[in-house]
Design a protein around this motif. Structure first.
Motif, PDB file in Angstrom:
ATOM      1  N   ARG A  79      11.413  10.084 -13.684  1.00  0.00           N
ATOM      2  CA  ARG A  79      10.281   9.300 -13.186  1.00  0.00           C
ATOM      3  C   ARG A  79      10.683   7.838 -12.997  1.00  0.00           C
ATOM      4  O   ARG A  79      10.369   7.229 -11.973  1.00  0.00           O
ATOM      5  CB  ARG A  79       9.087   9.411 -14.129  1.00  0.00           C
ATOM      6  CG  ARG A  79       7.899   8.600 -13.678  1.00  0.00           C
ATOM      7  CD  ARG A  79       6.707   8.790 -14.576  1.00  0.00           C
ATOM      8  NE  ARG A  79       5.621   7.927 -14.167  1.00  0.00           N
ATOM      9  CZ  ARG A  79       4.389   8.019 -14.647  1.00  0.00           C
ATOM     10  NH1 ARG A  79       4.086   8.940 -15.535  1.00  0.00           N
ATOM     11  NH2 ARG A  79       3.454   7.191 -14.227  1.00  0.00           N
ATOM     12  N   THR A  80      11.382   7.271 -13.979  1.00  0.00           N
ATOM     13  CA  THR A  80      11.831   5.880 -13.875  1.00  0.00           C
ATOM     14  C   THR A  80      12.728   5.701 -12.659  1.00  0.00           C
ATOM     15  O   THR A  80      12.572   4.743 -11.896  1.00  0.00           O
ATOM     16  CB  THR A  80      12.568   5.447 -15.159  1.00  0.00           C
ATOM     17  OG1 THR A  80      11.657   5.554 -16.251  1.00  0.00           O
ATOM     18  CG2 THR A  80      13.087   4.032 -15.051  1.00  0.00           C
ATOM     19  N   HIS A  81      13.643   6.626 -12.456  1.00  0.00           N
ATOM     20  CA  HIS A  81      14.540   6.548 -11.297  1.00  0.00           C
ATOM     21  C   HIS A  81      13.750   6.635  -9.987  1.00  0.00           C
ATOM     22  O   HIS A  81      13.976   5.855  -9.058  1.00  0.00           O
ATOM     23  CB  HIS A  81      15.594   7.660 -11.350  1.00  0.00           C
ATOM     24  CG  HIS A  81      16.479   7.685 -10.161  1.00  0.00           C
ATOM     25  ND1 HIS A  81      17.441   6.728  -9.925  1.00  0.00           N
ATOM     26  CD2 HIS A  81      16.537   8.537  -9.109  1.00  0.00           C
ATOM     27  CE1 HIS A  81      18.053   6.992  -8.797  1.00  0.00           C
ATOM     28  NE2 HIS A  81      17.522   8.088  -8.273  1.00  0.00           N
ATOM     29  N   ALA A  82      12.816   7.573  -9.905  1.00  0.00           N
ATOM     30  CA  ALA A  82      12.000   7.740  -8.693  1.00  0.00           C
ATOM     31  C   ALA A  82      11.177   6.485  -8.416  1.00  0.00           C
ATOM     32  O   ALA A  82      11.078   6.025  -7.275  1.00  0.00           O
ATOM     33  CB  ALA A  82      11.093   8.961  -8.829  1.00  0.00           C
ATOM     34  N   GLU A  83      10.593   5.905  -9.453  1.00  0.00           N
ATOM     35  CA  GLU A  83       9.788   4.694  -9.284  1.00  0.00           C
ATOM     36  C   GLU A  83      10.637   3.513  -8.820  1.00  0.00           C
ATOM     37  O   GLU A  83      10.237   2.768  -7.922  1.00  0.00           O
ATOM     38  CB  GLU A  83       9.069   4.347 -10.591  1.00  0.00           C
ATOM     39  CG  GLU A  83       7.957   5.317 -10.930  1.00  0.00           C
ATOM     40  CD  GLU A  83       7.355   5.105 -12.306  1.00  0.00           C
ATOM     41  OE1 GLU A  83       6.245   5.605 -12.537  1.00  0.00           O
ATOM     42  OE2 GLU A  83       7.988   4.439 -13.160  1.00  0.00           O
ATOM     43  N   GLU A  84      11.818   3.351  -9.415  1.00  0.00           N
ATOM     44  CA  GLU A  84      12.712   2.267  -8.998  1.00  0.00           C
ATOM     45  C   GLU A  84      13.130   2.437  -7.538  1.00  0.00           C
ATOM     46  O   GLU A  84      13.203   1.458  -6.788  1.00  0.00           O
ATOM     47  CB  GLU A  84      13.956   2.234  -9.898  1.00  0.00           C
ATOM     48  CG  GLU A  84      13.673   1.750 -11.297  1.00  0.00           C
ATOM     49  CD  GLU A  84      14.862   1.916 -12.237  1.00  0.00           C
ATOM     50  OE1 GLU A  84      15.901   2.493 -11.823  1.00  0.00           O
ATOM     51  OE2 GLU A  84      14.744   1.483 -13.390  1.00  0.00           O
ATOM     52  N   ASP A 103      12.761   0.410  -1.658  1.00  0.00           N
ATOM     53  CA  ASP A 103      12.958   0.739  -0.245  1.00  0.00           C
ATOM     54  C   ASP A 103      11.731   1.448   0.325  1.00  0.00           C
ATOM     55  O   ASP A 103      11.351   2.517  -0.158  1.00  0.00           O
ATOM     56  CB  ASP A 103      14.199   1.626  -0.113  1.00  0.00           C
ATOM     57  CG  ASP A 103      14.600   1.928   1.308  1.00  0.00           C
ATOM     58  OD1 ASP A 103      13.952   1.438   2.250  1.00  0.00           O
ATOM     59  OD2 ASP A 103      15.589   2.667   1.490  1.00  0.00           O
ATOM     60  N   GLY A 104      11.147   0.853   1.361  1.00  0.00           N
ATOM     61  CA  GLY A 104       9.992   1.463   2.017  1.00  0.00           C
ATOM     62  C   GLY A 104      10.303   2.823   2.615  1.00  0.00           C
ATOM     63  O   GLY A 104       9.455   3.725   2.627  1.00  0.00           O
ATOM     64  N   ALA A 105      11.521   3.000   3.119  1.00  0.00           N
ATOM     65  CA  ALA A 105      11.910   4.309   3.672  1.00  0.00           C
ATOM     66  C   ALA A 105      11.902   5.372   2.579  1.00  0.00           C
ATOM     67  O   ALA A 105      11.478   6.511   2.808  1.00  0.00           O
ATOM     68  CB  ALA A 105      13.284   4.227   4.332  1.00  0.00           C
ATOM     69  N   GLU A 106      12.344   5.004   1.392  1.00  0.00           N
ATOM     70  CA  GLU A 106      12.317   5.935   0.256  1.00  0.00           C
ATOM     71  C   GLU A 106      10.875   6.262  -0.134  1.00  0.00           C
ATOM     72  O   GLU A 106      10.554   7.410  -0.446  1.00  0.00           O
ATOM     73  CB  GLU A 106      13.059   5.347  -0.941  1.00  0.00           C
ATOM     74  CG  GLU A 106      14.542   5.225  -0.750  1.00  0.00           C
ATOM     75  CD  GLU A 106      15.285   6.530  -0.933  1.00  0.00           C
ATOM     76  OE1 GLU A 106      14.657   7.538  -1.328  1.00  0.00           O
ATOM     77  OE2 GLU A 106      16.490   6.531  -0.682  1.00  0.00           O
ATOM     78  N   ALA A 107      10.025   5.251  -0.145  1.00  0.00           N
ATOM     79  CA  ALA A 107       8.618   5.475  -0.481  1.00  0.00           C
ATOM     80  C   ALA A 107       7.980   6.438   0.512  1.00  0.00           C
ATOM     81  O   ALA A 107       7.265   7.364   0.125  1.00  0.00           O
ATOM     82  CB  ALA A 107       7.863   4.146  -0.509  1.00  0.00           C
ATOM     83  N   ALA A 134       0.840  -1.209   0.000  1.00  0.00           N
ATOM     84  CA  ALA A 134       0.000   0.000   0.000  1.00  0.00           C
ATOM     85  C   ALA A 134       0.873   1.255   0.000  1.00  0.00           C
ATOM     86  O   ALA A 134       0.586   2.218  -0.725  1.00  0.00           O
ATOM     87  CB  ALA A 134      -0.933   0.005   1.205  1.00  0.00           C
ATOM     88  N   LEU A 135       1.938   1.254   0.795  1.00  0.00           N
ATOM     89  CA  LEU A 135       2.847   2.396   0.847  1.00  0.00           C
ATOM     90  C   LEU A 135       3.498   2.625  -0.510  1.00  0.00           C
ATOM     91  O   LEU A 135       3.486   3.739  -1.033  1.00  0.00           O
ATOM     92  CB  LEU A 135       3.914   2.175   1.929  1.00  0.00           C
ATOM     93  CG  LEU A 135       5.008   3.231   2.019  1.00  0.00           C
ATOM     94  CD1 LEU A 135       4.427   4.593   2.385  1.00  0.00           C
ATOM     95  CD2 LEU A 135       6.064   2.799   3.032  1.00  0.00           C
ATOM     96  N   THR A 136       4.028   1.570  -1.094  1.00  0.00           N
ATOM     97  CA  THR A 136       4.692   1.680  -2.390  1.00  0.00           C
ATOM     98  C   THR A 136       3.703   2.121  -3.466  1.00  0.00           C
ATOM     99  O   THR A 136       4.008   2.989  -4.290  1.00  0.00           O
ATOM    100  CB  THR A 136       5.351   0.346  -2.780  1.00  0.00           C
ATOM    101  OG1 THR A 136       6.311  -0.001  -1.778  1.00  0.00           O
ATOM    102  CG2 THR A 136       6.040   0.435  -4.128  1.00  0.00           C
ATOM    103  N   GLY A 137       2.506   1.539  -3.456  1.00  0.00           N
ATOM    104  CA  GLY A 137       1.488   1.915  -4.438  1.00  0.00           C
ATOM    105  C   GLY A 137       1.122   3.388  -4.348  1.00  0.00           C
ATOM    106  O   GLY A 137       0.999   4.076  -5.374  1.00  0.00           O
TER     107      GLY A 137
END
Length: 133
Positions: free
Chosen positions: A52-57, A62-66, A25-28
């Protein structure tokens, strides 16, 4: 009685430990936010696609990044009357957390970089998993 019109600045420090109870859910939500940001953005198509591709990857890995991608300090103070955000930075990192551990300690004034468990057996100096915004 007069009030001064001289601006005063306040540093507000907030330390939170959050449990990610639903990583999907967090990543989505982070991916939806990225999509919305890049749809509304005005950068060139090639630059936007690469960013955008870099941000999505990054948020998928990483959940902390999300989490960091979804936090906006302006949202935290936007409803507070009489203040304007002058500068903001924030970070997130995955930590080992045990609220019952004897060595769990919130940071004190003067701690420059680390708040949390005194020895969490991570190599914080290499920035592993730490995100600053």
């Amino acid at each position: 009685m007069s009030t001064s019109k001289t601006p005063s600045f306040v540093r507000l420090r907030v330390e939170m430990v959050l449990e990610i109870s639903d990583a999907d859910a967090l990543t989505g939500t982070a991916l939806e936010s990225i999509a919305a940001d890049f749809t509304a953005g005005g950068a060139s198509a090639d630059e936007s696609a690469e960013e955008r591709t870099h941000a999505e990857e990054t948020v998928r890995a990483d959940g902390a990044e999300a989490l960091a991608s979804l936090i906006d300090p302006f949202d935290l103070i936007s409803q507070v009357p009489g203040v304007e955000l002058a500068q903001a930075s924030w970070s997130s990192e995955t930590i080992d957390y045990d609220p019952d551990a004897e060595d769990w300690a919130a940071g004190e004034d003067g701690d420059e970089a680390y708040y949390g468990i005194e020895d969490n057996e991570t190599d914080d100096e290499e920035g592993g998993g730490k995100t600053e915004r």
